[in-house]
Design an enzyme around this catalytic site. Structure first.
Site, PDB file in Angstrom:
ATOM      1  N   ASN A 365       1.279  -6.940  12.328  1.00 48.56           N
ATOM      2  CA  ASN A 365       1.272  -7.610  11.026  1.00 48.56           C
ATOM      3  C   ASN A 365       2.637  -7.449  10.359  1.00 48.56           C
ATOM      4  O   ASN A 365       3.238  -6.382  10.424  1.00 48.56           O
ATOM      5  CB  ASN A 365       0.191  -6.919  10.169  1.00 48.56           C
ATOM      6  N   GLU A 429      -2.282 -11.325   3.918  1.00 53.21           N
ATOM      7  CA  GLU A 429      -2.044 -10.712   2.594  1.00 53.21           C
ATOM      8  C   GLU A 429      -1.503 -11.728   1.599  1.00 53.21           C
ATOM      9  O   GLU A 429      -0.631 -11.420   0.786  1.00 53.21           O
ATOM     10  CB  GLU A 429      -1.045  -9.544   2.716  1.00 53.21           C
ATOM     11  N   ASP A 431      -0.408 -13.895  -1.366  1.00 60.01           N
ATOM     12  CA  ASP A 431      -0.412 -14.054  -2.815  1.00 60.01           C
ATOM     13  C   ASP A 431       0.801 -14.893  -3.182  1.00 60.01           C
ATOM     14  O   ASP A 431       1.739 -15.012  -2.401  1.00 60.01           O
ATOM     15  CB  ASP A 431      -0.491 -12.732  -3.594  1.00 60.01           C
TER      16      ASP A 431
HETATM   17  C1  XIL Z   1       0.197  -2.255  -1.134  1.00 59.10           C
HETATM   18  C2  XIL Z   1      -1.018  -1.972  -1.991  1.00 59.10           C
HETATM   19  O1  XIL Z   1      -1.583  -3.184  -2.421  1.00 59.10           O
HETATM   20  C3  XIL Z   1      -0.614  -1.114  -3.168  1.00 59.10           C
HETATM   21  O2  XIL Z   1      -1.755  -0.736  -3.930  1.00 59.10           O
HETATM   22  C4  XIL Z   1       0.101   0.142  -2.675  1.00 59.10           C
HETATM   23  O3  XIL Z   1       0.572   0.884  -3.774  1.00 59.10           O
HETATM   24  C5  XIL Z   1       1.259  -0.237  -1.788  1.00 59.10           C
HETATM   25  O4  XIL Z   1       0.807  -1.055  -0.732  1.00 59.10           O
HETATM   26  N1  XIL Z   1       2.274  -5.044   2.584  1.00 59.10           N
HETATM   27  C6  XIL Z   1       1.217  -4.351   3.101  1.00 59.10           C
HETATM   28  C7  XIL Z   1       0.243  -3.727   2.205  1.00 59.10           C
HETATM   29  O5  XIL Z   1       1.023  -4.361   4.322  1.00 59.10           O
HETATM   30  O6  XIL Z   1      -0.323  -2.575   2.768  1.00 59.10           O
HETATM   31  C8  XIL Z   1       0.835  -3.409   0.860  1.00 59.10           C
HETATM   32  O7  XIL Z   1      -0.198  -2.960   0.018  1.00 59.10           O
HETATM   33  C9  XIL Z   1       1.516  -4.627   0.294  1.00 59.10           C
HETATM   34  C10 XIL Z   1       2.636  -5.078   1.193  1.00 59.10           C
END
Ligand code: XIL
Length: 649
Positions: A365, A429, A431
């Protein structure tokens, strides 16, 4: 501290809830928050505050933010020491509280932050509410952030600490309030029913399984990703001591509600405790055979335990996260993993994961996989590992993007690139930040950005659905804008990157996914110029061709936030606009977004920003601001738009 009596609080809550429910479908119209705690230090006491250790707390009149008193904390011997307040009996699980406090150093300069300490079964956890913020002895600085308690606790305290010095500090005018949650909309299509080509998921961190959040999650989504609960620091904080306290409640909720689970993540360079990379000699590991063997042994043990604990409940694992660094000539991130073990850490991780979870799809990933250099390095690595027989089933594209970046074509190339490898792909992920640069900050998301975001969601989902032969799921990194990691990354500011707003109501972005024809006509898009025609057009024709709505959206001792909606109720389009009013209570605007402000004494003039200069006939626009007040905060009685008096709604 003055906690409102419980009965009074219950009455307030009930009243506010009724008011909200009957306040129509305008999700943007947040009512004023309900205040549950205040500390103004005006009564000569410390109002229930205590130190976190042996520091000294005293009432002080040396400086005060409002009135004449504040709280002085002295005798600190560590940066984590500071004033703390018990909120155990005040905070309800699942309610998002806004905490605001003013901080001022006695003589040093430092950074201060605001956090909550909670304990469950004697185990402490520390949740940051506001990150390090510069503070001096010359001025009061406000720390404001949101906090939602997600677990059962026996200890809960809000506290302020500093980053580097142990100097004395003052705090004053704490307020804690919340805006009552709105019920989840049940009369809109479920995302999972609209998007049928692949499962759609959301990342959750704990608070999303309670009350309305839980209802929103199960209404719209097919799957969940624990956002932090399965990471190494959560599951194996010290060697060979495995704890599943964070993840198990999420897993139980998923099971009870038929949600699939993406496991995130087994190997990463972040959120991994330092003991993992500490050699037998107590020193940081290096690329010796001994350290490498120890590290790979720890990795194997970790995966065997964590993956086995969940067995077939987890159907997809992000085995490895963020291993590419395109700034390296070979494209491989120089993490501790790589520096000690070379690519063998990936070989071990996938081999062991396949052994322990033979049913699961195993993913590599990464973020920015739309960037050609990064995408190509990832492709080459996966190609090489697969040729060696390393069991990689899929590539995960994080897709943390923003309203301007990347292009659709770049995103399409991200997908097509991997087709020859004959592996699955998932969006893991997603957004869409409303920001396009680190320097921007809007306490309330501007209407035009939300609209733009809706079109990005529309176009991205249309693309993903076209590639449903390749894509086996799409997950959003969060459920609603009240809980997004982008509020503190890459800088601290309020972001709004998801489909539902901070009050769990559908945004234009939701309609971008669920039904793009309704992006601009749904009630949730009332912020967009084309639909926010003033309903009162004509009720007061004598007042000219504009209508103004002025709302105070938040208020605390000495400060407030407000927004102003300007509607052009005339028949001619405006190519630029200028609104003006008088502040009769001595209010002073300190920061304004969605326009440009000048204030001279009581007279405020707000002109358009470059991007919202046009105001079509029947259209409207909004701007918002932060301000201070002293005596009172009366709502202005009259407004003009381009010199013409407006109807005040
Ligand atoms: C982020 C979380 O959402 C936060 O709460 C934490 O403080 C830091 O990590 N890429 C990833 C995720 O693979 O695991 C991350 O998640 C965001 C970026």
């Amino acid at each position: 501290m003055r906690a409102l009596p419980r009965l009074a609080l219950a009455a307030l809550t009930a009243a506010a809830t009724v008011a909200v429910v009957s306040a129509t479908a305008d999700a943007a119209a947040d009512p004023s928050p309900i205040t549950v705690l205040t500390s103004d230090f005006e009564d000569g006491t410390v109002q229930g505050w205590a130190g976190r250790s042996a520091e000294t707390l005293a009432h002080s009149t040396a400086v005060a933010h409002g009135g004449t008193g504040s709280l002085l904390v002295s005798g600190r011997t560590a940066t984590w020491q500071g004033p703390s307040l018990d909120v155990l009996g005040t905070f309800e699980k699942g309610t998002a509280y806004t905490i605001s406090v003013w901080v001022r150093m006695a003589s040093d300069s430092d950074s201060a932050r605001l956090s909550v300490e909670r304990r469950t079964g004697g185990v402490a956890a520390y949740d940051q509410v506001v990150g390090n913020t510069a503070v001096t002895s010359g001025a009061w600085v406000n720390l404001t952030g949101r906090y939602t308690l997600a677990t059962d606790v026996e200890f809960l305290r809000v506290y302020v600490e500093t980053a580097s010095t142990t100097g004395s500090l003052h705090i004053d005018d704490l307020t804690v309030g919340y805006v009552p949650a709105l019920p989840v909309q049940t009369d809109i299509p479920s995302v999972k029913d609209v998007v049928t080509e692949f499962p759609v998921g959301a990342a959750i961190t704990g608070a999303e399984i309670v009350t309305e959040h839980g209802r929103l999650l199960t209404k719209h989504f097919d799957s969940v990703t624990p956002g932090n609960a399965l990471k190494w620091d959560a599951t194996e904080p010290s060697e060979n001591t495995f704890t599943y306290a964070q993840a198990d409640p999420l897993m139980a909720f998923a099971k009870a509600n038929g949600l699939a689970v993406r496991g995130h993540t087994l190997v990463w360079h972040n959120q991994t405790p330092s003991w993992v990379f500490t050699g037998a000699d107590g020193q940081p590991m290096t690329a010796t055979a001994e350290d490498k063997a120890l590290l790979l042994g720890r990795l194997e043990n970790h995966i065997r335990n964590v993956a086995a604990h969940y067995g077939t409940d987890i159907g997809v694992w992000d085995v490895a996260n963020e291993v590419i660094d395109e700034s390296r000539p070979d494209g491989l991130r120089r993490s501790n993993w790589y520096n000690v073990a070379g690519l063998d850490y990936l070989r071990t991780a996938f081999r062991v994961a396949r052994e322990v979870a033979p049913h699961a799809k195993l993913y590599i990933n990464d973020y920015n996989t739309n960037v050609p250099a990064k995408r190509d390095f990832l492709f080459t690595l996966v190609q090489q590992l697969k040729a060696e027989g390393v069991p990689i089933d899929g590539v995960g594209h994080q897709v943390h993007i923003n309203i301007n970046w990347p292009t659709l074509a770049e995103t399409e190339s991200m997908l097509t690139k991997f087709i020859p490898l004959d592996i699955d792909q998932q969006v893991t992920e997603m957004d869409v930040s409303i920001y396009t640069g680190d320097g921007e900050s809007f306490p309330t998301p501007p209407a035009d950005r939300l609209l733009k975001q809706a079109y990005v969601y529309r176009d991205m989902f249309a693309l993903f659905r076209r590639y449903s032969n390749e894509i086996t799921s799409v997950t959003l990194w969060g459920l609603a804008d009240d809980n997004t990691w982008l509020d503190t990354f890459p800088v601290t500011r309020k972001d709004a990157p998801l489909l539902f707003d901070t009050r769990l109501q559908a945004k234009p972005a939701y309609w971008g996914v669920a039904d793009p024809t309704r992006i601009e006509t749904s009630p949730s898009a009332s912020v967009s110029p084309s639909v926010s025609v003033s309903p009162s057009t004509g009720t007061n024709p004598g007042a000219g061709s504009c209508a103004v709505t002025y709302r105070v959206t938040g208020s605390w001792p000495g400060g407030f936030q407000a927004d102003v909606k300007l509607a052009n109720t005339g028949s001619a389009a405006l190519t630029s606009w200028k609104a003006s009013w008088q502040f009769t209570g001595g209010q002073q605007i300190s920061q304004l977004w969605g326009g440009t402000v000048t204030q001279s004494g009581a007279t405020v003039t707000v002109g358009n920003a470059a991007w919202n200069s046009g105001l079509p006939a029947g259209g409207s626009t909004s701007f918002g601001f932060l301000g201070s007040w002293t005596g009172g905060n009366p709502v202005p009685a009259a407004f003009t738009l381009n010199g013409t008096a407006c109807t005040v709604l």
